[in-house]
Write an enzyme that holds these catalytic residues in place. Structure first.
Site, mmCIF file in Angstrom:
data_model
loop_
_atom_site.group_PDB
_atom_site.id
_atom_site.type_symbol
_atom_site.label_atom_id
_atom_site.label_comp_id
_atom_site.label_asym_id
_atom_site.label_seq_id
_atom_site.Cartn_x
_atom_site.Cartn_y
_atom_site.Cartn_z
ATOM 1 N N GLU A 177 43.825 -4.699 24.773
ATOM 2 C CA GLU A 177 42.970 -5.151 25.885
ATOM 3 C C GLU A 177 41.954 -4.077 26.250
ATOM 4 O O GLU A 177 42.260 -3.157 27.021
ATOM 5 C CB GLU A 177 43.835 -5.489 27.110
ATOM 6 N N LYS A 219 42.427 -9.008 23.677
ATOM 7 C CA LYS A 219 42.259 -9.511 25.050
ATOM 8 C C LYS A 219 41.032 -8.840 25.656
ATOM 9 O O LYS A 219 41.140 -7.765 26.264
ATOM 10 C CB LYS A 219 43.520 -9.201 25.857
HETATM 11 P P1 13P Z 1 43.254 -10.598 35.197
HETATM 12 O O1 13P Z 1 43.169 -11.920 34.466
HETATM 13 O O2 13P Z 1 43.571 -10.728 36.642
HETATM 14 O O3 13P Z 1 42.092 -9.712 34.879
HETATM 15 O O4 13P Z 1 44.547 -9.868 34.623
HETATM 16 C C1 13P Z 1 44.712 -9.791 33.267
HETATM 17 C C2 13P Z 1 45.405 -8.546 32.932
HETATM 18 O O5 13P Z 1 46.435 -8.576 32.296
HETATM 19 C C3 13P Z 1 44.813 -7.270 33.346
HETATM 20 O O6 13P Z 1 45.414 -6.249 32.625
#
Ligand code: 13P
Length: 334
Positions: A177, A219
């Site tokens: 991510e 992500k």
């Molecule tokens: P949000 O969808 O609230 O951004 O959270 C996703 C997430 O896992 C942040 O690390």
């Protein structure tokens, strides 16, 4: 675990009509969420809130997997059943956030690097024993004056790739991510440019660290206007820019891209995903969601910490899950 099993888990997480619930808020973050409904962040409240989400009837039709926080993976519900068992019973795959948070990056005021590599191999083994099948690590990039710096971009890409290699070694699918924050008054051009640079840097590090892309999920943030930008790009523009950026930077071997919501409104997070999945032409990867706030804001408010509101909270969660499930096939209608 074989590569085939890793690829199967990755594919199952992005099955048609389904996406991921990110319920991995760290203790300080869940406290912030609970502050908004004026309830205390006690162990019991965190447990009951998450139990409500995981036992929502039919959630498994739209939610493929749940990212848990360390505490939740070890926690029992009030009825004595481990919460992770409830996730599995609902037909959802348990996952775990394994990073230790974004910490100030030395020599780079205002920027962070995500920590947690030390001892990670042993933690991953334990998480696999506790039932986790996939993992998540978040790197954070702020847009600003000369930010993100090359030092921040490469340090976070390196950590993400080292983590992903360790996760695969433990038989766990890594979700990488890299989040370019929406904070700031920059326009969508800047977001697109920075997101592409961050993704290119990430994939070159993943390759260097021998991460197997077929067993990895990405992500990312969507390409959107900065939160304080006077001109906010519309849904179609966000969809087109995001797809252009991803096509340029994400190898076709990656089975799926699961967006974060990052502070977008519930409605927009769903509309953006839906618009991308409605674009003509075929894409090499599945496009789905791994939303935290965009799935949880409504049920959190409806529940408000009161046992009597359980049904209302679950109904609100199911609606958000169903709408986003529809958006993964471009069939969401407001
Ligand atoms: P949000 O969808 O609230 O951004 O959270 C996703 C997430 O896992 C942040 O690390």
């Amino acid at each position: 675990m074989s590569s085939a099993a890793l690829a199967d888990t990755a594919k199952a997480l992005v099955a048609d009509g389904k996406g991921i619930l990110a319920a991995d808020e760290s203790s300080p973050t869940i406290k912030k969420r609970f502050d908004s409904i004026k309830i205390a962040s006690t162990e019991e409240n965190r447990r009951d809130y998450r139990d409500m989400l995981f036992t929502t009837r039919d959630a498994g039709k739209y939610i493929s997997g749940v990212i848990l926080y360390d505490e939740t993976l070890r926690q029992k519900a009030a009825d004595g059943t481990p919460l992770v068992k409830k996730v599995v019973k609902a037909g959802m795959i348990p996952g775990i956030k394994v990073d230790m948070g974004a910490k100030p990056l030395a020599g780079h005021p205002g920027e962070t690097v995500t920590e947690g590599l030390d001892g990670l191999r042993a933690r991953l083994e334990e998480y696999a024993d506790l039932g986790a099948r996939f993992t998540k690590w978040r790197g954070v990039y702020r847009i600003g004056d000369a930010m993100p710096s090359p030092g921040c971009v490469t340090a976070n890409a390196h950590a993400l790739a080292r983590y992903a290699a360790l996760a695969q070694e433990a038989g766990l699918v890594p979700i990488v991510e890299p989040e370019v924050l929406m904070d700031g008054d920059h326009d969508i051009d800047v977001c697109e440019e920075v997101t592409e640079e961050v993704l290119r840097s990430l994939f070159s590090e993943l390759v260097l660290q021998n991460v197997w892309l077929e067993g990895t999920l990405l992500k990312p943030n969507m390409v959107i206007s900065g939160q304080d930008c006077p001109h906010q790009a519309g849904v179609q523009e966000v969809a087109e820019r995001t797809l252009r950026c991803l096509k340029r930077a994400v190898p076709a071997a990656v089975p799926g891209i699961v967006f974060l919501s990052g502070g977008q409104s519930d409605q927009l997070a769903t509309e953006h995903l839906n618009a991308m999945n409605k674009q003509p032409g075929t894409l090499p990867w599945k496009l789905s969601f791994s939303y935290g706030r965009a799935l949880q804001a409504a049920p959190l408010k409806a529940w408000a910490g009161k046992p009597a509101n359980l049904d209302k909270g679950q109904a609100a969660f199911l609606k958000r899950a169903r709408d986003n499930g529809a958006a993964t096939t471009g069939s969401y209608a407001a």
